[in-house]
Design a protein around this motif. Sequence first.
Motif, PDB file in Angstrom:
ATOM      1  N   ASN A 140       1.053-108.893 -27.125  1.00 33.66           N
ATOM      2  CA  ASN A 140       0.443-108.064 -28.170  1.00 33.66           C
ATOM      3  C   ASN A 140       1.225-106.769 -28.368  1.00 33.66           C
ATOM      4  O   ASN A 140       1.494-106.363 -29.504  1.00 33.66           O
ATOM      5  N   LEU A 156       3.398-105.564 -31.706  1.00 32.83           N
ATOM      6  CA  LEU A 156       3.214-104.285 -32.400  1.00 32.83           C
ATOM      7  C   LEU A 156       4.531-103.526 -32.519  1.00 32.83           C
ATOM      8  O   LEU A 156       4.847-102.966 -33.572  1.00 32.83           O
ATOM      9  N   SER A 196       6.789-105.321 -35.062  1.00 30.23           N
ATOM     10  CA  SER A 196       6.239-105.137 -36.412  1.00 30.23           C
ATOM     11  C   SER A 196       6.519-103.727 -36.913  1.00 30.23           C
ATOM     12  O   SER A 196       6.841-103.530 -38.083  1.00 30.23           O
ATOM     13  N   ALA A 221      -8.116-101.669 -38.658  1.00 34.51           N
ATOM     14  CA  ALA A 221      -7.076-102.254 -39.523  1.00 34.51           C
ATOM     15  C   ALA A 221      -6.080-101.194 -39.986  1.00 34.51           C
ATOM     16  O   ALA A 221      -4.908-101.487 -40.204  1.00 34.51           O
ATOM     17  N   LEU A 276      -2.854-100.835 -37.768  1.00 38.68           N
ATOM     18  CA  LEU A 276      -1.811-101.862 -37.720  1.00 38.68           C
ATOM     19  C   LEU A 276      -0.549-101.342 -38.399  1.00 38.68           C
ATOM     20  O   LEU A 276      -0.621-100.522 -39.316  1.00 38.68           O
ATOM     21  N   HIS A 289       1.522-102.322 -40.654  1.00 41.83           N
ATOM     22  CA  HIS A 289       1.687-102.406 -42.109  1.00 41.83           C
ATOM     23  C   HIS A 289       0.715-101.508 -42.873  1.00 41.83           C
ATOM     24  O   HIS A 289       0.874-101.309 -44.066  1.00 41.83           O
ATOM     25  N   ASN A 290      -0.293-100.952 -42.193  1.00 41.52           N
ATOM     26  CA  ASN A 290      -1.240-100.036 -42.837  1.00 41.52           C
ATOM     27  C   ASN A 290      -1.107 -98.601 -42.349  1.00 41.52           C
ATOM     28  O   ASN A 290      -1.654 -97.691 -42.968  1.00 41.52           O
ATOM     29  N   TRP A 291      -0.424 -98.382 -41.253  1.00 46.10           N
ATOM     30  CA  TRP A 291      -0.384 -97.091 -40.580  1.00 46.10           C
ATOM     31  C   TRP A 291       0.394 -96.057 -41.368  1.00 46.10           C
ATOM     32  O   TRP A 291       1.402 -96.351 -41.989  1.00 46.10           O
TER      33      TRP A 291
END
Length: 99
Positions: free
Chosen positions: A51, A55, A58, A86, A89, A91-93
């Motif tokens: 995990n 991260l 990503s 969410a 994550l 792609h949203n951070w």
Amino acid sequence: MKRWAALVRYLDDGHLPIDNNWIGNQIRPWALGRNNWLFAGSLRSGQRAANVMTLIQSAKIKGLDPQAYLRDVLERLPTARQSDLAALLPHNWSPPIKV
């Protein structure tokens, strides 16, 4: 013939890549090291390591500094609500606004 629909889609939109070599090259170091990480102590330890590595990779793919990303996420995580996870994550951070 099995992949005709994908081929036609690629031909209709020239912005689509014809292969996934780029992403394959991005994840290759993790896939190659998988055998090295089989003995992470226990199954749960291996899952946790996977995990964290996911991260990190990503974040790299999104052009983020993985260390800054993880530091911020680990600081926000204890007080984050379930509905806000969410946003943490890669792609949203978004980095915190410094005052």
